[in-house]
Design a protein around this motif. Sequence first.
Motif, mmCIF file in Angstrom:
data_model
loop_
_atom_site.group_PDB
_atom_site.id
_atom_site.type_symbol
_atom_site.label_atom_id
_atom_site.label_comp_id
_atom_site.label_asym_id
_atom_site.label_seq_id
_atom_site.Cartn_x
_atom_site.Cartn_y
_atom_site.Cartn_z
ATOM 1 N N LYS A 44 0.547 -1.160 0.113
ATOM 2 C CA LYS A 44 -0.248 0.081 0.107
ATOM 3 C C LYS A 44 0.947 1.040 -0.242
ATOM 4 C CE LYS A 44 -3.581 -2.121 2.820
ATOM 5 N NZ LYS A 44 -3.793 -2.354 4.255
ATOM 6 N N GLU A 48 2.291 1.009 -3.295
ATOM 7 C CA GLU A 48 1.465 0.708 -4.653
ATOM 8 C C GLU A 48 2.083 1.945 -5.310
ATOM 9 O OE1 GLU A 48 -3.333 0.896 -5.238
ATOM 10 O OE2 GLU A 48 -2.515 2.105 -3.321
ATOM 11 N N TYR A 58 2.078 -5.628 -7.261
ATOM 12 C CA TYR A 58 2.723 -6.073 -5.562
ATOM 13 C C TYR A 58 3.319 -7.449 -5.845
ATOM 14 C CZ TYR A 58 4.275 -5.628 -0.946
ATOM 15 O OH TYR A 58 5.236 -5.627 0.077
#
Length: 180
Positions: A44, A48, A58
């Motif tokens: 995240k 990301e 990812y």
Amino acid sequence: MKNVGLRSPCDKVGGLVYFGRMVDQIRAHANGELPAEYQANLGKGLDEHCVNFLGIGYNLVVQFVNEGLSDGAILQSCFGMGHRPSEAEIYMWNEFMLKRGWHDDATRTLKQLKREEGLTARSEIETIFQLIDVAEGRAPHTNRYDGSCLDQISSVVGGRRHSTPSSCSHLNGFAHRAVK
């Protein structure tokens, strides 16, 4: 948090900032060495942004890391499966990431994180990368001129062209067009 064994987000792999830190976090997590407070954000936030820039998922990076590839081989594999950025794109990526949190949509997050880390009095911490470095016991990277190609654009003054660093030759046309 001090000395968790991760690279600074400013360190580069293949010319890219942050990529090596993301790989370090994945390796540390696979080895059970990543602190719990880091685990919630795996894949995240900055991770990301990085994988989106490379045009991959990812989990693909996790797969390459788990296969035991070197940093360079992981990055080349990402380029092969996703997007291979140009020098100009890498430059823009690095500048964007190095300034993340400084007068942008992440500023509020930076202020909150500084409060949580007890670093609100540290006015030299202006970016997310600087906060990470200080929180992990490193001196903050300065976002000052370091001979980057941004000066290429400034090399055209008053309609005259000044000398251009050879490392920035890919921006010659852009700087000239910028003043028209």
